[in-house]
Scaffold this motif. Structure first.
Motif, mmCIF file in Angstrom:
data_model
loop_
_atom_site.group_PDB
_atom_site.id
_atom_site.type_symbol
_atom_site.label_atom_id
_atom_site.label_comp_id
_atom_site.label_asym_id
_atom_site.label_seq_id
_atom_site.Cartn_x
_atom_site.Cartn_y
_atom_site.Cartn_z
ATOM 1 N N PRO A 1 42.199 -75.168 23.925
ATOM 2 C CA PRO A 1 42.002 -75.696 25.286
ATOM 3 C C PRO A 1 41.227 -74.757 26.206
ATOM 4 C CG PRO A 1 44.251 -76.095 24.545
ATOM 5 C CD PRO A 1 43.611 -75.225 23.507
ATOM 6 N N LEU A 2 41.334 -73.445 25.990
ATOM 7 C CA LEU A 2 40.643 -72.494 26.852
ATOM 8 C C LEU A 2 39.123 -72.496 26.636
ATOM 9 C CD1 LEU A 2 43.091 -69.436 26.717
ATOM 10 C CD2 LEU A 2 42.659 -70.939 28.665
ATOM 11 N N LEU A 3 38.663 -73.136 25.546
ATOM 12 C CA LEU A 3 37.234 -73.164 25.252
ATOM 13 C C LEU A 3 36.528 -74.388 25.829
ATOM 14 C CD1 LEU A 3 37.087 -71.911 21.542
ATOM 15 C CD2 LEU A 3 36.406 -70.682 23.602
ATOM 16 N N THR A 4 37.240 -75.218 26.554
ATOM 17 C CA THR A 4 36.605 -76.392 27.166
ATOM 18 C C THR A 4 35.417 -75.947 28.020
ATOM 19 O OG1 THR A 4 38.717 -77.555 27.238
ATOM 20 C CG2 THR A 4 36.962 -78.371 28.690
ATOM 21 N N LEU A 5 34.278 -76.613 27.840
ATOM 22 C CA LEU A 5 33.052 -76.219 28.538
ATOM 23 C C LEU A 5 33.080 -76.673 29.987
ATOM 24 C CD1 LEU A 5 30.007 -76.830 26.145
ATOM 25 C CD2 LEU A 5 31.052 -74.670 26.782
ATOM 26 N N SER A 6 33.038 -75.713 30.894
ATOM 27 C CA SER A 6 32.913 -76.034 32.317
ATOM 28 C C SER A 6 31.439 -76.062 32.691
ATOM 29 C CB SER A 6 33.637 -74.974 33.154
ATOM 30 O OG SER A 6 33.010 -73.707 32.981
ATOM 31 N N LYS A 7 31.150 -76.535 33.891
ATOM 32 C CA LYS A 7 29.772 -76.573 34.364
ATOM 33 C C LYS A 7 29.178 -75.166 34.406
ATOM 34 C CE LYS A 7 26.928 -78.126 38.267
ATOM 35 N NZ LYS A 7 26.955 -78.760 39.616
ATOM 36 N N ASP A 8 29.989 -74.173 34.847
ATOM 37 C CA ASP A 8 29.500 -72.794 34.916
ATOM 38 C C ASP A 8 29.177 -72.247 33.535
ATOM 39 O OD1 ASP A 8 29.707 -72.770 37.645
ATOM 40 O OD2 ASP A 8 31.665 -71.792 37.696
ATOM 41 N N ARG A 9 30.009 -72.594 32.547
ATOM 42 C CA ARG A 9 29.757 -72.107 31.189
ATOM 43 C C ARG A 9 28.491 -72.736 30.610
ATOM 44 N NH1 ARG A 9 35.916 -72.234 28.684
ATOM 45 N NH2 ARG A 9 36.747 -70.549 29.992
ATOM 46 N N VAL A 10 28.286 -74.001 30.885
ATOM 47 C CA VAL A 10 27.065 -74.663 30.420
ATOM 48 C C VAL A 10 25.842 -73.973 31.012
ATOM 49 C CG1 VAL A 10 25.702 -76.802 30.550
ATOM 50 C CG2 VAL A 10 28.146 -76.904 29.998
ATOM 51 N N GLN A 11 25.909 -73.652 32.299
ATOM 52 C CA GLN A 11 24.779 -73.003 32.964
ATOM 53 C C GLN A 11 24.517 -71.621 32.402
ATOM 54 O OE1 GLN A 11 25.850 -73.159 37.130
ATOM 55 N NE2 GLN A 11 24.989 -75.217 37.409
ATOM 56 N N ILE A 12 25.573 -70.852 32.149
ATOM 57 C CA ILE A 12 25.367 -69.490 31.655
ATOM 58 C C ILE A 12 24.844 -69.504 30.218
ATOM 59 C CG2 ILE A 12 27.721 -69.118 30.800
ATOM 60 C CD1 ILE A 12 25.413 -66.526 32.476
ATOM 61 N N VAL A 13 25.320 -70.447 29.385
ATOM 62 C CA VAL A 13 24.799 -70.536 28.016
ATOM 63 C C VAL A 13 23.323 -70.928 28.042
ATOM 64 C CG1 VAL A 13 24.962 -71.743 25.802
ATOM 65 C CG2 VAL A 13 27.047 -71.012 26.974
ATOM 66 N N ALA A 14 22.971 -71.822 28.958
ATOM 67 C CA ALA A 14 21.555 -72.205 29.096
ATOM 68 C C ALA A 14 20.706 -70.992 29.464
ATOM 69 C CB ALA A 14 21.404 -73.304 30.139
ATOM 70 N N GLU A 15 21.198 -70.147 30.365
ATOM 71 C CA GLU A 15 20.483 -68.928 30.739
ATOM 72 C C GLU A 15 20.430 -67.943 29.587
ATOM 73 O OE1 GLU A 15 18.697 -67.930 33.370
ATOM 74 O OE2 GLU A 15 18.855 -69.994 34.055
ATOM 75 N N LEU A 16 21.524 -67.865 28.835
ATOM 76 C CA LEU A 16 21.558 -66.952 27.687
ATOM 77 C C LEU A 16 20.518 -67.345 26.640
ATOM 78 C CD1 LEU A 16 25.424 -66.480 27.253
ATOM 79 C CD2 LEU A 16 23.769 -64.725 27.940
ATOM 80 N N ILE A 17 20.310 -68.651 26.435
ATOM 81 C CA ILE A 17 19.290 -69.109 25.488
ATOM 82 C C ILE A 17 17.908 -68.637 25.933
ATOM 83 C CG2 ILE A 17 18.116 -71.169 24.589
ATOM 84 C CD1 ILE A 17 20.858 -72.572 24.652
ATOM 85 N N LYS A 18 17.637 -68.728 27.241
ATOM 86 C CA LYS A 18 16.339 -68.277 27.759
ATOM 87 C C LYS A 18 16.168 -66.777 27.578
ATOM 88 C CE LYS A 18 16.224 -71.851 31.369
ATOM 89 N NZ LYS A 18 16.271 -72.089 32.829
#
Length: 895
Positions: free
Chosen positions: A700-717
């Motif tokens: 349950p702690l791994l549920t993707l929040s909006k902030d996590r989605v944004q940071i992963v997107a930045e990490l890909i860049k």
């Protein structure tokens, strides 16, 4: 540089069907008399004398153009003669997309589903299209030149067989009579239609005669013959006519493989066999007595099988479903359980049972005894049938012909075929029913539908073009070794899949129908590698000197003792080995033995799924046996831009509802997550997992929040940027992206996630330490001011942090100057060196110990700040630092 020619405007265009005959050519010119300002587009022809006649004469007399010479968008009216089928005019296909296009048709062929919608359609069952147009010319009171009258007569004479075909009508005679009054030259027509065979044509005719075979189809004798050549055979239809006359043949289908196409010419003197209808089903057309087709992307054997299918379904069909089916059908309602299905099928000795709706009695699925048994053995006896019954199945009506039944049961491998009357289930046909009926008449079964026939085509040229020579050499050596040992050798799985998808993949998996471990040892000896064998799994890995790995497996069948378990292995054939694969797109096998190299084996419709861009499991308990396949399905779906199939998606949701992820070890889940985070776009996979509630199922702690989605997107860049710099050290992707996936989890909670994923003690310690270092660095960077803060301070903050943590800080920071300075550190500062090392410190009498690290770090800071640029300055600073530290130590000792 030359300027491309200007395309001409052509408001009115006249054309005919591809592979034009004289009737088509004459009809086009006749239509130009009715549409005087038109442009004629010649579609090309197979007949040698027609091409010569057209080139030598017609070009100079009439307004013919190549399609490439006109502006397709300028066409407002399209006139088509001698056909109405869209598929037979591919040369003008772009014109059909014009908005407001008007279409006029002149034809004498039967109706078809492929007919174009038209503003004007003149269709008459006469012997030729030209006769229809001549009738309209005559009614308009127009006159013809001798050349026009002769050309029109040529079209009529050819298509009526000089008035000898049964399709000839009085209207054809009337048209010819009028053309004679206009000056038609019968001698010219006779010369053009009379043929003396060349030496090459005599050879081809002999081959057609030698290959001719007679088949009894529902009491009617049909001759099938064929010829195969790498070049075009001119006047193929003429050879077929000659063969009919020589052997007094009533019905003939001649197949000619010419280069990459199969040409079919068909003739019939029997009213019960409509060759036009049969050729139309192959993508061609014609009349009941004379027709043709051109087929691409199929072999002679495949086209021959298609013909048999059409024969049995269209020529006096005698055996229909009603005479073959079992009634009434034993059924089970869709609200029953898997255990109920096992009990019912065991009681009646059934391999499959139709599942019907409790309310409507409509057949909604098929449940297999084997699937139900496995489900019960996995403890799923109390699960509803709806969860695992097959929803993708075909049904037939009671009047359906035999071939359709064979196609479904043998070709599509559907073992039970429900028979319906409307929506009501009235009976079933099983594979056993069909085989019992065919046992005395095996010739009824086309070769391509023979049970368990491997679906193979040769892709050797594709393999040679898409693999590097080094890999081709390896495959050749492996294939030759297999031949020497007497074993079939296959390359399998993703390696073969990616050849078809034209994607680089040098992870070679080999399956041996023999002893895989012995094969691996002998192959390693030939290649100069070493072997790691796994006797329990009957597999081995060959490791070559250059690091190339080759996985070798004995053809095997895996079964799972309980849900989410590791597999138990038994010996099997390559078919069963492929059946254990996760998805159809990974179930290919490629033969590599000499003489068979490049033959693609596809038992489970993998090529079809690649063409349809679909991810599909091979059986309905796939995710029960191994839930990690759900993560692989998502990974492949996003990597290849495919779609998970409907049935497969339903099975994924069933597995999640059964909470099967809770039975998986954390190690296996983490392995799949690491593979996902190695993908080019891991966020696409993570978003799909979130959409299906898989993240929560893992923890349950791994549920993707909006902030996590944004940071992963930045990490890909940031990751992409760093890879382009080709800097050391290389990133470990899972560490980088896992920082983003766990962002925001409190320190006292993060260990719950790492424990669930079975981190080792070291992995857990390192990851927690990395998070702490990032947290401390973030606090320090918050006070960073570019105009006042020294770069040495930035170095001191970042230098202790592993590269994944630094990139996370770069992605996390919203201040451009901090990102810029982190970039400066990554590309320059962290590689800064000083001119003093440990030997110098020892030479100055400083005792080795932690003090070395402290002094050397301070030297780097001083050099960054410009206080110790030279070796002399650095040695001077070392002496001062040593004195200060010594004094400090003495003071601490005294106190």
């Amino acid at each position: 540089m030359s300027t491309p020619p200007t395309k001409i405007s052509a408001p009115t265009v006249i054309t005919a069907h591809a592979n034009a005959d004289f009737d088509a050519l004459a009809g086009m010119v006749a239509a130009s008399k009715i549409y005087p300002d038109s442009v004629l587009i010649f579609p090309g022809s197979q007949e040698k004398n027609l091409r010569n006649f057209f080139i030598q004469s017609t070009t100079y007399l009439f307004n013919f153009k190549a399609f490439k010479e006109i502006d397709p968008k300028s066409v407002e009216l399209l006139v088509v003669v001698d056909t109405r089928q869209r598929s037979r005019i591919p040369h003008v296909r772009p014109v059909l997309d014009n908005e407001g296009l008007r279409i006029h048709l002149y034809d004498h062929h039967p109706d078809s589903d492929d007919d174009l919608p038209a503003e004007k359609s003149v269709v008459k069952k006469w012997g030729s299209s030209t006769a229809i147009l001549v009738e309209e010319i005559r009614e308009r009171g127009l006159t013809l030149t001798v050349e026009e009258a002769t050309l029109f007569g040529l079209g009529i004479y050819e298509d009526t067989g000089s008035f000898g075909f049964n399709t000839t009508t009085p209207h054809d005679f009337i048209a010819a009579g009028w053309l004679k009054s206009q000056g038609m030259d019968i001698e010219v027509i006779s010369d053009l239609l009379s043929h003396e065979l060349s030496a090459e044509q005599v050879t081809n005719l002999g081959e057609l005669l030698q290959n001719a075979r007679s088949y009894d189809i529902h009491g009617i004798d049909i001759i099938i013959t064929e010829i195969s050549t790498d070049k075009f055979v001119p006047d193929f239809a003429l050879l077929v006519h000659k063969l009919m006359d020589m052997e007094n043949i009533k019905i003939i289908f001649a197949l000619g493989r010419m280069s990459d196409r199969i040409h079919v010419v068909a003739r019939s003197k029997n009213p019960d066999v409509n060759v036009g209808q049969i050729c139309s089903s192959l993508g061609g057309g014609g009349h009941a007595v004379a027709a043709s087709a051109t087929v691409k992307d199929k072999t002679l054997a495949e086209v021959r099988d298609d013909l048999f299918a059409l024969f049995y379904s269209q020529i006096n069909p005698q055996i229909v479903v009603e005479n073959l089916m079992s009634r009434p059908a034993v059924t089970i309602e869709n609200d029953k359980l898997m255990g109920d299905a096992v009990e019912l099928m065991t009681r009646y000795g059934l391999k499959d049972v139709p599942v019907v709706s409790k309310d409507t009695k409509k057949c909604v699925g098929i449940m297999g005894h084997k699937t139900a048994d496995k489900a019960v053995s996995h403890g799923l006896g109390n699960v509803g049938l709806n969860e695992y019954m097959s929803r993708k199945f075909e049904t037939v009506e009671v009047e359906t012909d035999l071939y359709r039944v064979m196609e479904i049961i043998l070709g599509n491998r559907q073992r039970m075929l429900p028979v319906v009357d409307g929506e009501e289930l009235v009976g079933v046909i099983t594979r056993t029913d069909l085989m019992n009926m065919l046992i005395d008449e095996p010739a009824r079964i086309p070769e391509s539908l023979l049970p368990d026939r491997r679906r193979e085509r040769n892709i050797a040229s594709m393999v040679n073009n898409r693999l590097p020579q080094k890999m081709l050499d390896l495959l050749q050596v492996a294939g030759e070794l297999g031949k020497k040992l007497g074993w079939e050798i296959y390359a399998v799985g993703g390696f073969v899949r990616d050849i078809l998808l034209s994607r680089p993949n040098f992870d070679l998996d080999i399956v041996v129908e023999g002893d895989g471990i012995q094969f691996a040892k002998e192959l390693a000896n030939k290649l100069g590698g070493r072997v790691q064998a796994h006797t329990k799994f009957k597999t081995a890995v060959i490791i070559l000197d250059d690091g190339q790995r080759v996985d070798v497996a004995t053809a095997r069948l895996e079964y799972y003792e309980y849900p989410a378990a590791l597999p138990t292995v038994e010996l099997s054939s390559v078919k069963m080995d492929l059946y254990r694969r996760d998805f159809t797109i990974n179930s290919f096998a490629l033969r590599i033995n000499p003489g068979q190299f490049g033959q693609l084996v596809d038992f489970f419709g993998a090529e079809r799924d690649i063409k349809n861009r679909t991810i599909r499991v091979l059986h309905s308990l796939s995710f029960v046996e191994d839930p990690t396949r759900i993560l692989r399905a998502i990974r492949f779906e996003r990597r290849f831009d495919f779609q998970i199939g409907g049935q497969t998606m339903r099975l994924i949701k069933n597995a999640l509802n059964l909470e099967l992820f809770s039975k998986l070890s954390g190690t296996r889940i983490m392995h799949e997550l690491q593979l996902i985070m190695n993908e080019e776009d891991p966020l696409a996979c993570l978003n799909r997992m979130q959409e299906l509630d898989i993240m929560e199922a893992i923890h349950p702690l791994l549920t993707l929040s909006k902030d996590r989605v944004q940071i992963v997107a930045e990490l890909i860049k940031v990751h992409s940027w760093y890879k382009l710099l080709y800097l050391e050290p290389e990133i470990i992707p899972w560490k980088l992206y896992f920082l983003g996936m766990t962002m925001g989890i409190k320190r006292d909670q993060i260990s719950k996630v790492t424990t669930r994923l079975h981190f080792t003690n070291k992995e857990n310690r390192d990851f927690l330490q990395l998070r702490n270092m990032i947290g401390d660095a973030l606090m320090k960077l918050m006070g960073w001011r570019e105009d006042k803060s020294k770069l040495s301070r930035l170095y001191s903050i970042l230098h202790p942090i592993p590269i994944e943590g630094i990139l996370f800080l770069m992605a996390r920071s919203r201040k451009e100057h901090i990102r810029r300075n982190i970039s400066q550190y990554l590309t320059g500062l962290r590689y800064l060196t000083i001119e003093v090392d440990g030997k110098d410190l020892k030479g100055l009498g400083i005792e080795p110990g932690p003090i070395y690290t402290i002094i050397l770090d301070k030297l780097i800071v001083a050099k960054i700040d410009g206080r110790a640029d030279t070796r002399a300055a650095q040695l001077k600073l070392v002496k001062r630092l040593a004195r200060e530290m010594s004094t400090k130590d003495e003071q601490e000792s005294e106190s």
